[in-house]
Design a protein around this motif. Structure first.
Motif, PDB file in Angstrom:
ATOM      1  N   PHE A 140       0.823  -1.206   0.000  1.00 47.20           N
ATOM      2  CA  PHE A 140       0.000   0.000   0.000  1.00 47.20           C
ATOM      3  C   PHE A 140       0.862   1.263   0.000  1.00 47.20           C
ATOM      4  O   PHE A 140       0.590   2.216  -0.732  1.00 47.20           O
ATOM      5  CB  PHE A 140      -0.919  -0.001   1.229  1.00 47.20           C
ATOM      6  N   LEU A 141       1.931   1.243   0.819  1.00 46.70           N
ATOM      7  CA  LEU A 141       2.778   2.429   0.940  1.00 46.70           C
ATOM      8  C   LEU A 141       3.729   2.584  -0.245  1.00 46.70           C
ATOM      9  O   LEU A 141       4.099   3.700  -0.626  1.00 46.70           O
ATOM     10  CB  LEU A 141       3.576   2.370   2.247  1.00 46.70           C
ATOM     11  N   TRP A 142       4.158   1.451  -0.826  1.00 44.09           N
ATOM     12  CA  TRP A 142       5.120   1.493  -1.944  1.00 44.09           C
ATOM     13  C   TRP A 142       4.627   0.555  -3.047  1.00 44.09           C
ATOM     14  O   TRP A 142       5.109  -0.571  -3.154  1.00 44.09           O
ATOM     15  CB  TRP A 142       6.517   1.088  -1.462  1.00 44.09           C
ATOM     16  N   PRO A 143       3.685   0.975  -3.858  1.00 41.42           N
ATOM     17  CA  PRO A 143       3.143   0.098  -4.908  1.00 41.42           C
ATOM     18  C   PRO A 143       4.225  -0.286  -5.923  1.00 41.42           C
ATOM     19  O   PRO A 143       5.120   0.503  -6.226  1.00 41.42           O
ATOM     20  CB  PRO A 143       2.046   0.954  -5.560  1.00 41.42           C
ATOM     21  N   TYR A 144       4.087  -1.485  -6.436  1.00 43.50           N
ATOM     22  CA  TYR A 144       5.008  -1.982  -7.461  1.00 43.50           C
ATOM     23  C   TYR A 144       4.720  -1.266  -8.776  1.00 43.50           C
ATOM     24  O   TYR A 144       3.569  -1.129  -9.194  1.00 43.50           O
ATOM     25  CB  TYR A 144       4.823  -3.489  -7.621  1.00 43.50           C
ATOM     26  N   ASN A 145       5.763  -0.817  -9.429  1.00 42.81           N
ATOM     27  CA  ASN A 145       5.625  -0.097 -10.698  1.00 42.81           C
ATOM     28  C   ASN A 145       6.118  -0.971 -11.845  1.00 42.81           C
ATOM     29  O   ASN A 145       7.338  -1.090 -12.057  1.00 42.81           O
ATOM     30  CB  ASN A 145       6.411   1.213 -10.649  1.00 42.81           C
ATOM     31  N   PRO A 146       5.224  -1.588 -12.625  1.00 42.12           N
ATOM     32  CA  PRO A 146       5.659  -2.446 -13.727  1.00 42.12           C
ATOM     33  C   PRO A 146       6.492  -1.718 -14.777  1.00 42.12           C
ATOM     34  O   PRO A 146       7.303  -2.342 -15.472  1.00 42.12           O
ATOM     35  CB  PRO A 146       4.339  -2.946 -14.327  1.00 42.12           C
ATOM     36  N   ALA A 147       6.314  -0.412 -14.872  1.00 43.69           N
ATOM     37  CA  ALA A 147       7.044   0.365 -15.886  1.00 43.69           C
ATOM     38  C   ALA A 147       8.380   0.880 -15.362  1.00 43.69           C
ATOM     39  O   ALA A 147       9.129   1.527 -16.109  1.00 43.69           O
ATOM     40  CB  ALA A 147       6.191   1.537 -16.360  1.00 43.69           C
ATOM     41  N   GLY A 148       8.678   0.611 -14.110  1.00 45.68           N
ATOM     42  CA  GLY A 148       9.920   1.107 -13.530  1.00 45.68           C
ATOM     43  C   GLY A 148      11.134   0.369 -14.065  1.00 45.68           C
ATOM     44  O   GLY A 148      11.034  -0.657 -14.748  1.00 45.68           O
ATOM     45  N   SER A 149      12.296   0.871 -13.727  1.00 46.50           N
ATOM     46  CA  SER A 149      13.539   0.238 -14.163  1.00 46.50           C
ATOM     47  C   SER A 149      13.719  -1.105 -13.467  1.00 46.50           C
ATOM     48  O   SER A 149      13.093  -1.380 -12.433  1.00 46.50           O
ATOM     49  CB  SER A 149      14.729   1.146 -13.842  1.00 46.50           C
ATOM     50  N   LEU A 150      14.600  -1.931 -14.025  1.00 49.02           N
ATOM     51  CA  LEU A 150      14.865  -3.238 -13.436  1.00 49.02           C
ATOM     52  C   LEU A 150      15.422  -3.100 -12.015  1.00 49.02           C
ATOM     53  O   LEU A 150      15.053  -3.867 -11.115  1.00 49.02           O
ATOM     54  CB  LEU A 150      15.855  -4.014 -14.316  1.00 49.02           C
ATOM     55  N   VAL A 151      16.285  -2.113 -11.814  1.00 45.11           N
ATOM     56  CA  VAL A 151      16.863  -1.897 -10.484  1.00 45.11           C
ATOM     57  C   VAL A 151      15.779  -1.542  -9.478  1.00 45.11           C
ATOM     58  O   VAL A 151      15.752  -2.061  -8.350  1.00 45.11           O
ATOM     59  CB  VAL A 151      17.931  -0.782 -10.532  1.00 45.11           C
ATOM     60  N   LEU A 152      14.855  -0.667  -9.882  1.00 39.32           N
ATOM     61  CA  LEU A 152      13.771  -0.247  -8.991  1.00 39.32           C
ATOM     62  C   LEU A 152      12.849  -1.421  -8.659  1.00 39.32           C
ATOM     63  O   LEU A 152      12.452  -1.627  -7.501  1.00 39.32           O
ATOM     64  CB  LEU A 152      12.977   0.887  -9.626  1.00 39.32           C
ATOM     65  N   ARG A 153      12.524  -2.213  -9.684  1.00 40.82           N
ATOM     66  CA  ARG A 153      11.629  -3.351  -9.462  1.00 40.82           C
ATOM     67  C   ARG A 153      12.303  -4.422  -8.612  1.00 40.82           C
ATOM     68  O   ARG A 153      11.671  -5.027  -7.738  1.00 40.82           O
ATOM     69  CB  ARG A 153      11.183  -3.933 -10.803  1.00 40.82           C
ATOM     70  N   ALA A 154      13.603  -4.670  -8.854  1.00 42.40           N
ATOM     71  CA  ALA A 154      14.341  -5.634  -8.035  1.00 42.40           C
ATOM     72  C   ALA A 154      14.440  -5.160  -6.588  1.00 42.40           C
ATOM     73  O   ALA A 154      14.332  -5.958  -5.651  1.00 42.40           O
ATOM     74  CB  ALA A 154      15.731  -5.860  -8.625  1.00 42.40           C
TER      75      ALA A 154
END
Length: 514
Positions: free
Chosen positions: A465-479
């Motif tokens: 809820f506080l930090w939603p996953y961003n599918p469009a984000g960079s690989l580093v951000l998603r990892a």
């Protein structure tokens, strides 16, 4: 949770060592697949190689790492408690018998390669069939190395050595990674077969040389075919091999029924199963391998029950939070692992749902796997065969029941239900053999897990809820998102279970006091 006065910390220590070795092996295994994909991609020659490798690997699973370990380790461990010299002589005699058996099976595999390839891949054209037959004949001797490795691993585990045997597959993958570029450049896809053989040889040699360190090197000697212990191993081997062969029916059931569903159903089941195999191999197989020698040399029923109870509870202590965690982040995890190229929105959604339903069955799989080791330790081949048969039959029945209302999700859920029920059947046989209650899962245990998992689930949902996953984000951000939720959930679960005095923390503390 209540603490036992007596405990078996060595089982936990050995399991943790095996997890560490297995983790490195899995990482190198992934690197190996990346290397192969870079050289050959998804081509006809790679299809032929995969069919040939599957055939040799199937023989390994049935004969070497399955039935051999189940038959050899209990008898060797029990003999070891009486005489180390006699036990090592038994292992050497078994090695001779094993060599004769594997040479015979390899010969049959080489001669029967055309028929085996036709059964495995009836749709191959003439050229691809011939290539798969040639590769199968090259790789079938892999069974010799891996059978000797399984025997050596069983001996080392029984002698209390677990880390090197668990690490040896990493050496196998490392040798493959080093040799494959050179062999493939010179021999094409046949070079991969040579790398498989080289890796299998390295796998065996790593453990065989460690046997000298343990002062128990293996080499073939003339077996005493009248020896009762050797005869017990040979007597147990056949029913265990028959039972394990039934396990290969389960994936066939899902593929058969999946073929009647929409296009891509079989693929998403395979993708989710690849993720499921990570915690299954990393945690469950490690614990079951570590507990088999301990159960086999238990001095009395009290020690056997205590060891089995702690093994099942420790397995659940690890896999239950892992199951819940993966279920909660199944969409995010599948996205970062698979979503790219042709892996579109439908595949993402379908793989995520089948993964979640598969993970529901992981605790049952964990219990069933450990309990099967208890049946092996008690030398109960008939009961082990009945449990395996019940598991296959239950998988078929629940798949047929669930496939209509749930589709591919029903096929993902069915094996977990079947393994849970077969684990309960196995517990019934163990209890009947021992003659008294085992008290493995109590109402107090279930209540404590309910509290711990509620806190774990709440922490994951708050994180999302506080930090939603961003599918469009960079690989580093998603990892970073994935690592963050794993760190948070693991930390919260550890704090809660530690404060609630789960007995597994006492086992871990005792295991690493040395």
């Amino acid at each position: 949770m209540q603490n036992n006065n007596s405990s078996n910390p060595s089982m936990v220590r050995h399991a943790v060592f095996m997890m560490a070795g297995t983790l490195l092996s899995r990482i190198l295994g992934l690197a190996r697949e990346i290397l192969v994909a870079a050289f050959f991609g998804a081509t006809k020659s790679m299809d032929a190689f995969n069919v040939a490798y599957t055939l040799s690997n199937l023989a390994r699973q049935l004969l070497a790492e399955g039935a051999l370990s189940a038959a050899f380790v209990p008898v060797f461990s029990q003999t070891l408690t009486k005489s180390r010299e006699k036990a090592i002589a038994l292992a050497r005699g078994t090695m001779t018998v094993l060599l004769c058996l594997t040479f015979f099976v390899v010969g049959l595999g080489i001669l029967g390669a055309p028929a085996l390839v036709h059964i495995m891949a009836p749709g191959f054209d003439e050229a691809n069939h011939a290539l798969a037959v040639g590769l199968t004949r090259w790789m079938f001797p892999f069974l010799i190395f891996i059978s000797l490795e399984a025997l050596t691993m069983g001996e080392l585990n029984s002698l209390g050595s677990f880390f090197i045997p668990a690490l040896s597959p990493a050496f196998s993958n490392l040798v493959f990674i080093i040799t494959a570029p050179f062999f493939a450049a010179k021999f094409g896809v046949y070079g991969l077969a040579l790398s498989v053989l080289s890796g299998g040889f390295a796998h065996f040699m790593t453990q065989w040389l460690w046997g000298f360190k343990m002062k128990a090197p293996l080499y073939p000697i003339k077996p005493d075919l009248k020896d009762n212990d050797l005869r017990r191993i040979m007597k147990l081997f056949i029913p265990y091999a028959a039972g394990l062969s039934l396990n290969q029916v389960n994936p066939v059931i899902s593929r058969m029924l999946g073929s009647f569903l929409q296009e891509g159903s079989i693929s998403v089941l395979n993708y989710s199963n690849r993720i499921l195999q990570l915690p299954l191999g990393l945690f469950v197989i490690a614990i079951s391998q570590a507990v088999l020698p301990q159960l086999s040399r238990a001095k009395d029923d009290d020690e056997f029950i205590m060891t089995l109870r702690q093994a099942v509870r420790f397995a659940l202590f690890v896999v239950i939070p892992a199951s819940l965690g993966v279920i909660e982040i199944s969409r995010e995890f599948v996205h970062i692992v698979f979503v790219r190229g042709q892996f579109g929105a439908w595949a993402w959604s379908a793989t995520s749902s089948t993964l979640a339903f598969s993970m529901l069955g992981l605790p049952g799989m964990a219990c069933s796997t450990v309990i099967m080791r208890a049946l092996y330790a008690l030398s109960m081949p008939k009961e082990a065969f009945k449990v395996t048969s019940f598991s296959v039959l239950s998988t078929a029945i629940f798949s047929l029941i669930l496939v209509y209302p749930m589709g591919y999700n029903g096929l993902a859920l069915a094996p977990g239900i079947a393994f849970t029920l077969s684990g309960m059947l196995g517990l019934y046989y163990v209890r009947r053999k021992i003659g008294r209650p085992l008290k493995i899962i109590t109402s107090k245990v279930l209540g404590d897990y309910f509290i711990a998992l509620t806190v774990l689930d709440a922490s994951i949902m708050l994180y999302k809820f506080l930090w939603p996953y961003n599918p469009a984000g960079s690989l580093v951000l998603r990892a970073s998102w994935i690592l963050g939720v794993i760190a948070l959930s693991a930390g919260m679960y550890s704090i809660v279970t530690f404060k609630m005095k789960f007995e597994e923390w006492g086992l871990l503390r005792q295991a690493f006091k040395r």
